[in-house]
Design an enzyme around this catalytic site. Structure first.
Site, PDB file in Angstrom:
ATOM      1  N   ASP A 177       0.907  -1.149   0.000  1.00  0.00           N
ATOM      2  CA  ASP A 177       0.000   0.000   0.000  1.00  0.00           C
ATOM      3  C   ASP A 177       0.944   1.197   0.000  1.00  0.00           C
ATOM      4  O   ASP A 177       1.569   1.491   1.027  1.00  0.00           O
ATOM      5  CB  ASP A 177      -0.875   0.003   1.257  1.00  0.00           C
ATOM      6  CG  ASP A 177      -1.902   1.129   1.209  1.00  0.00           C
ATOM      7  OD1 ASP A 177      -1.486   2.284   1.012  1.00  0.00           O
ATOM      8  OD2 ASP A 177      -3.108   0.858   1.349  1.00  0.00           O
ATOM      9  N   HIS A 178       1.088   1.849  -1.129  1.00  0.00           N
ATOM     10  CA  HIS A 178       2.200   2.805  -1.226  1.00  0.00           C
ATOM     11  C   HIS A 178       2.029   3.997  -0.278  1.00  0.00           C
ATOM     12  O   HIS A 178       2.992   4.677   0.029  1.00  0.00           O
ATOM     13  CB  HIS A 178       2.445   3.246  -2.672  1.00  0.00           C
ATOM     14  CG  HIS A 178       1.510   4.294  -3.190  1.00  0.00           C
ATOM     15  ND1 HIS A 178       0.271   4.013  -3.668  1.00  0.00           N
ATOM     16  CD2 HIS A 178       1.651   5.629  -3.308  1.00  0.00           C
ATOM     17  CE1 HIS A 178      -0.308   5.140  -4.060  1.00  0.00           C
ATOM     18  NE2 HIS A 178       0.503   6.147  -3.854  1.00  0.00           N
ATOM     19  N   HIS A 240      -5.736   2.938   0.975  1.00  0.00           N
ATOM     20  CA  HIS A 240      -4.889   4.023   1.483  1.00  0.00           C
ATOM     21  C   HIS A 240      -5.538   4.779   2.649  1.00  0.00           C
ATOM     22  O   HIS A 240      -4.904   5.047   3.661  1.00  0.00           O
ATOM     23  CB  HIS A 240      -4.577   5.030   0.374  1.00  0.00           C
ATOM     24  CG  HIS A 240      -4.017   4.413  -0.880  1.00  0.00           C
ATOM     25  ND1 HIS A 240      -3.118   3.385  -0.846  1.00  0.00           N
ATOM     26  CD2 HIS A 240      -4.225   4.673  -2.190  1.00  0.00           C
ATOM     27  CE1 HIS A 240      -2.797   3.044  -2.095  1.00  0.00           C
ATOM     28  NE2 HIS A 240      -3.461   3.810  -2.924  1.00  0.00           N
TER      29      HIS A 240
END
Ligand code: BG6
Length: 503
Positions: A177-178, A240
């Site tokens: 999950d950047h 996110h």
């Protein structure tokens, strides 16, 4: 060895190779490190190097001024193998190539498999890797990184977890999950748990409400086909934003290791009150879609006119959700979270709104409508701002609001790693703290599923329109009780000058 499936796709050139290059340049890569791209395109090693390094527009800026042999040393670490027509095939040839590269470059059979393909292929790829004995850790470690989206619903996420667990242990799986790779998202933990000035106030006694905004000025760009099947809730909120929520909501972990932190995050996600009945869902969720408009004299397409989007699509490009957290710390504190495309600016921030003092002495000071706020800016203009009241010099007790701020940009000495850079390095070092665990992902879907179901099948569900370039539909303000307004942030963290007396 980092083996990337889907290597000829956009993500490899746009994010992964630039991140690996930064690690290489910063001296973070082990000496014996190679990348093997694998996908269905017929490319040679040299074609692939041209594509993702030497001619890559994403690397040009970074390579500018670098010595030729430095670029060559980096490019020579990158290899490619063609999987043929299908990802679901016999990986004997791939396995042979991996073995050869391992021998030649002494990678000690330590492999990361990075799945950057459509999620429908994840399980088949994991199986084929496993069939070659490449997931067992008798010699060297083996890790599997999977990109989002992780599932399309609770049911599909569960199936995917079960599917992957047949071939890899949970401890080997890294769900990326950047947002967790963003320095400022990690700083949420430090702000809360390394400061005794915030944590004592971090609860229902002092916090009035929490607001989280994720806005993007861009539209769906070239991803209309994917986005139209997904929408803002699946694309941004389920992953996110709920990750950010979990960091705001969680209890202090016993220690800083991956399992302790993730245990607390799961608990936080499980305490979100799931909305199931139509009335609650109607009152607390808003979805909307951008329509054509003119921004700075330029016409901007509406969502339904975008490439790859159904002209009658009801997919949301804006989602705003109000919800509560059922635990001791957060009882009765409303959370307002929104995410959208085609907003006036690109910004992500968390705003903690504090309650007014219990007994107001300076009633006529004009401060009663201005609460104390802690604003944690995730991007851009990364930093933290506290808004508080100060006395205006002179007679009486007139109060104005001042800003106390910290900006990451003021740390001149620090190199802030990009999200993918940090996350890849963590995976190489076996640190899963910033990766989502199976139960976290499922808990997030559990909360989101009924909203998606209601939006799809419920009665009275509307899709509102908003002109591209504004802060969403005006009725979204009605979601916020009492104050009836979102904080609409600007590019810069401090959007008002704060009070000061120059002389
Ligand atoms: C991705 C979404 O995960 O995050 C995109 O799929 C979105 O739709 C992107 O644009 C936003 O990331 P960032 O880091 O630019 O805020």
């Amino acid at each position: 060895m980092l083996i990337i499936f889907g290597a000829s796709g956009d993500l490899t050139a746009r994010k992964l190779v630039p991140a690996i290059y930064n690690l290489f340049k910063g001296g973070h890569l082990p000496e014996h490190f190679v990348v093997l791209g694998a996908s269905r395109s017929n490319l040679s090693d040299s074609d692939f190097r041209q594509k993702v390094v030497l001619e890559s527009t994403y690397l040009q800026g970074k390579l500018k001024g670098a010595a030729e042999n430095h670029i060559k040393t980096f490019a020579d670490k990158i290899f490619y193998t063609d999987l043929g027509k299908d990802y679901d095939t016999d990986y004997t040839a791939l396995s042979g190539r991996i073995a050869d590269l391992n021998k030649e470059h002494q990678t000690d059979e330590n492999y990361i498999f990075y799945l950057s393909t459509p999620p429908s292929l994840y399980e088949a790829i994991a199986k084929n890797i496993c069939d070659q004995g490449l997931s067992d850790e008798l010699n060297g470690w083996k890790r599997l990184i999977v990109e989002k989206p992780f599932g399309y619903s609770l049911e599909s996420a569960r199936q995917l977890n079960e599917g992957l667990h047949q071939y890899f242990k949970e401890s080997q799986i890294y769900r990326i999950d950047h947002y967790l790779g963003k320095e400022t998202v990690q700083n949420l933990l430090v702000t809360r748990f390394a400061n005794s000035i915030f944590e004592p106030l971090w609860n229902r006694n002092y916090i009035h409400h929490v607001e989280i905004t994720n806005a993007e000025s861009g539209g769906v760009e070239k991803r209309g086909g994917y986005y139209d099947k997904s929408g803002a809730l699946r694309d941004m909120f389920q992953n996110h934003l709920l990750q950010i929520v979990s960091l705001v909501v969680m209890e202090p972990p016993i220690g800083p290791n991956a399992e302790e932190i993730r245990n607390e995050k799961v608990k936080a996600l499980k305490s979100l009150r799931i909305m199931r009945d139509e009335k609650t869902l109607y009152k607390n969720t808003i979805r909307a879609q951008y329509v054509a408009s003119v921004i700075d004299g330029e016409p901007v397409k509406g969502y339904r006119e975008e490439e790859g989007v159904d002209p009658e699509s009801t997919t949301e490009t804006y989602a705003a959700i109000k919800f509560f957290v059922d635990n001791w710390r957060w009882a009765d504190v409303p959370f307002y979270v929104r995410t959208a495309k085609r907003m006036p600016t690109k910004v992500t921030e968390v705003v903690i709104h504090f309650k007014s003092p219990h007994h107001q002495i300076f009633k006529d000071s004009g401060m009663d409508s201005k609460d104390n706020k802690l604003i944690i800016r995730i991007q851009p203009d990364e930093g933290i701002l506290v808004k508080f009241g100060v006395k205006v010099p002179g007679q009486g007790f007139k109060v104005e609001r001042a800003n106390l701020d910290f900006y990451y940009s003021s740390l001149t000495e620090t190199h802030v790693m990009e999200a993918y850079e940090r996350l890849l390095l963590d995976a190489m070092q076996g640190d899963a703290t910033l990766y989502a665990r199976a139960d976290e992902v499922e808990a997030a879907w559990e909360f989101v599923d009924p909203i998606l179901d209601y939006w799809k099948n419920g009665e009275d569900v509307k899709v509102y329109g908003y002109s591209a370039g504004v802060w969403g539909p005006t009725n979204a303000d009605e979601l916020i009780d009492g104050i009836a307004m979102w904080r609409n942030p600007e590019m810069n963290l401090a959007d008002d000058p704060g009070f000061c007396v120059i002389c």
